[in-house]
Design a protein around this motif. Structure first.
Motif, PDB file in Angstrom:
ATOM      1  N   ASN A   1       0.805  -1.229   0.000  1.00 44.62           N
ATOM      2  CA  ASN A   1       0.000   0.000   0.000  1.00 44.62           C
ATOM      3  C   ASN A   1       0.840   1.282   0.000  1.00 44.62           C
ATOM      4  O   ASN A   1       0.721   2.150   0.855  1.00 44.62           O
ATOM      5  CB  ASN A   1      -0.954   0.026   1.205  1.00 44.62           C
ATOM      6  CG  ASN A   1      -1.929  -1.124   1.170  1.00 44.62           C
ATOM      7  OD1 ASN A   1      -2.480  -1.465   0.109  1.00 44.62           O
ATOM      8  ND2 ASN A   1      -2.154  -1.756   2.313  1.00 44.62           N
TER       9      ASN A   1
ATOM     10  N   THR B   1      -3.627   5.068  -7.720  1.00 45.18           N
ATOM     11  CA  THR B   1      -4.030   4.542  -6.413  1.00 45.18           C
ATOM     12  C   THR B   1      -2.816   3.949  -5.723  1.00 45.18           C
ATOM     13  O   THR B   1      -1.749   3.761  -6.312  1.00 45.18           O
ATOM     14  CB  THR B   1      -5.108   3.445  -6.562  1.00 45.18           C
ATOM     15  OG1 THR B   1      -4.562   2.375  -7.347  1.00 45.18           O
ATOM     16  CG2 THR B   1      -6.359   3.986  -7.242  1.00 45.18           C
ATOM     17  N   CYS B   2      -2.973   3.622  -4.443  1.00 45.77           N
ATOM     18  CA  CYS B   2      -1.900   2.990  -3.675  1.00 45.77           C
ATOM     19  C   CYS B   2      -1.610   1.616  -4.263  1.00 45.77           C
ATOM     20  O   CYS B   2      -2.525   0.886  -4.660  1.00 45.77           O
ATOM     21  CB  CYS B   2      -2.285   2.870  -2.205  1.00 45.77           C
ATOM     22  SG  CYS B   2      -2.539   4.470  -1.396  1.00 45.77           S
TER      23      CYS B   2
ATOM     24  N   CYS C   1       1.372   4.721  -1.465  1.00 47.67           N
ATOM     25  CA  CYS C   1       0.496   5.659  -2.148  1.00 47.67           C
ATOM     26  C   CYS C   1       1.276   6.486  -3.161  1.00 47.67           C
ATOM     27  O   CYS C   1       2.495   6.662  -3.045  1.00 47.67           O
ATOM     28  CB  CYS C   1      -0.199   6.575  -1.145  1.00 47.67           C
ATOM     29  SG  CYS C   1      -1.359   5.667  -0.076  1.00 47.67           S
TER      30      CYS C   1
ATOM     31  N   ASN D   1       6.791   6.233   5.131  1.00 47.71           N
ATOM     32  CA  ASN D   1       6.765   7.285   4.129  1.00 47.71           C
ATOM     33  C   ASN D   1       7.777   8.377   4.484  1.00 47.71           C
ATOM     34  O   ASN D   1       7.935   8.747   5.659  1.00 47.71           O
ATOM     35  CB  ASN D   1       5.372   7.927   4.050  1.00 47.71           C
ATOM     36  CG  ASN D   1       4.371   7.019   3.359  1.00 47.71           C
ATOM     37  OD1 ASN D   1       4.731   6.265   2.463  1.00 47.71           O
ATOM     38  ND2 ASN D   1       3.113   7.089   3.793  1.00 47.71           N
TER      39      ASN D   1
END
Length: 460
Positions: free
Chosen positions: A366, A405-406, A368, A446
């Protein structure tokens, strides 16, 4: 005068392990003092730093100098310096004093030296001024200043212009330096002395060597130049000669990688002259440390001049060198003269440099769009008791993607090297097939985020 000075200097005090440096050999010679009468000003430092042993050793050296000049001019029995040569004494501290004019009486000169006491600052400019004033400009005698000092200028005018004015009048200046308690600016001595400074400046950190320096200069002043000079230089085995510049006098030849010979047919026979040779050497050893550049240097000539060259040292800095594998032990074997072939059992040979390479893939979930990710991989090895041992960590940046999208991001081929000598499996032998247990951990987050602390400035 013979060889009046000799020197050997290097251009740097530190090199890398494979670094190079320049070596300069220099000699100065002048005609015999008997046929070339000479007025000599002995300029002696009596500042406060000379108290004790330095002053005593300087006095011994200065009196030895006077004795050698007197003996060479036939004054041993009469106590007089002969053949028209003279010596004067100037001493200095905060100011300079003319202790004797240019005279020939050996006893008077020695008594002037013995009467010196130490105290005060160091005024080199006044010392050069008083020494220059000793000489009669109309005299045909050669003019020499022998400046001795153990420290830096601490009072008075700058001495360099005064020394330059003396040289401009034809006065030859030699400097003898003792590295005293407040240090010694060798560059200043080089600036004051007659060129080339390499052959007119001698420096020692040891007061006990002063008599030798004074004696060498005096003995060489009395000799009739020098002929058939041969200088053999042998380097420390950790250095090799890379190139030799053409000397201004004579010829220089490389004998092998670590030695050279400098031949000079004659020097200083009709007038004072200097010879200079420069050559370059490279450090070829493997170990660091402070090293002598030369292993030995010898001098000979037809007149029997005694010449001592300094032995400069250089600090060598080497990278750490590791040899992970030792050279295999040899096995002896013999082949008879008439044998066409031989069969020999040389024993066993084992595989070297055992180890594993662990290559890992990991999927970061996931991620992003527009967000870079910092990823760390941590590897440990586990022994039989469950204890973990660090085997490495890698940190990397995953670039941002532009999908709408992720997405999951697959990171491939993260490699760790695990040599067999780190094996903690508990096996009695370290072999290629021993099972080894590892644990891998991953940390990801992140890098880019729109969160800002209150009133914080935006940074990229």
């Amino acid at each position: 005068m013979g060889i009046t000075s000799s020197n050997k200097v290097i251009n740097v005090d530190r090199i890398d392990c494979d670094g190079s440096l320049r070596v300069t050999l220099a000699l100065t010679a002048a005609p015999d003092i008997v046929s070339n009468p000479t007025d000599i000003a002995l300029v002696l430092d009596r500042s406060g730093s000379m108290t004790g042993t330095p002053l005593a050793n300087m006095k011994t050296g200065a009196k030895t100098f006077i004795d050698i000049i007197a003996e060479a001019t036939g004054g041993t029995a009469s106590g007089q310096i002969g053949y028209g040569s003279r010596i004067g004494i100037v001493s200095f501290a905060s100011t300079a004093t003319t202790d004797t004019p240019l005279i020939t009486s050996v006893n008077t000169l020695k008594n002037a030296v013995d009467s010196l006491t130490a105290g005060g600052n160091t005024n080199h400019a006044d010392a050069f001024t008083k020494a220059t004033q000793l000489f009669d400009p109309s005299s045909g005698n050669a003019k020499v200043i022998v400046m001795f000092t153990d420290g830096n200028t601490t009072t008075g005018a700058p001495p360099a212009p005064v020394a330059a004015a003396a040289r401009a009048q034809g006065i030859i200046i030699y400097c003898i330096g003792l590295v005293g308690s407040d240090g010694l600016d060798v560059n200043a001595l080089n600036d004051w002395a007659t060129d080339p400074s390499a052959s007119h400046v001698a420096v020692t950190p040891d007061a006990a060597e002063l008599e030798e320096l004074f004696a060498e200069l005096a003995a060489n002043i009395t000799k009739p130049g020098a002929t058939n000079i041969v200088i053999d230089e042998v380097l420390n085995p950790d250095f090799a000669v890379t190139s030799i510049q053409s000397p201004n006098k004579g010829t220089a030849t490389m004998l092998n990688a670590t030695s050279l010979r400098w031949n000079i047919p004659e020097l200083g026979v009709t007038a004072s002259e200097s010879a200079v040779l420069e050559f370059f050497v490279r450090h070829v050893g493997q170990n660091p440390g402070t090293k002598l550049v030369n292993q030995s240097i010898t001098y000979t000539d037809n007149e029997g001049n005694q010449v001592i060259f300094p032995a400069p040292t250089v600090s060598v800095e080497c990278d750490i060198v590791i040899h992970p594998e030792e050279c295999p032990a040899p096995v002896d074997l013999t082949i008879d003269g008439c044998s066409d072939s031989v069969v020999v059992d040389l024993g066993d040979v084992y595989m070297e440099s055992l180890g594993r390479v662990i290559q890992m893939d990991v999927t970061v979930k996931n991620v992003c769009p527009g967000r870079r990710v910092a990823l760390a991989a941590i590897l440990t090895e586990v022994d039989e008791q469950g204890m973990e041992y660090q085997r490495g960590m890698k940190a990397m940046t995953l670039p941002a993607h532009s999908y709408p999208t992720c997405r999951d991001v697959l990171v491939k081929c993260i490699k760790f090297v695990v040599p067999e000598d780190l094996d903690v499996s508990g096996a009695s032998t370290q072999a290629m097939c021993n099972p080894r247990n590892f644990k891998a951990r991953f940390i990801a987050h992140n890098i880019d985020t729109d969160y800002r602390c209150c009133e914080a400035e935006l940074t990229l």
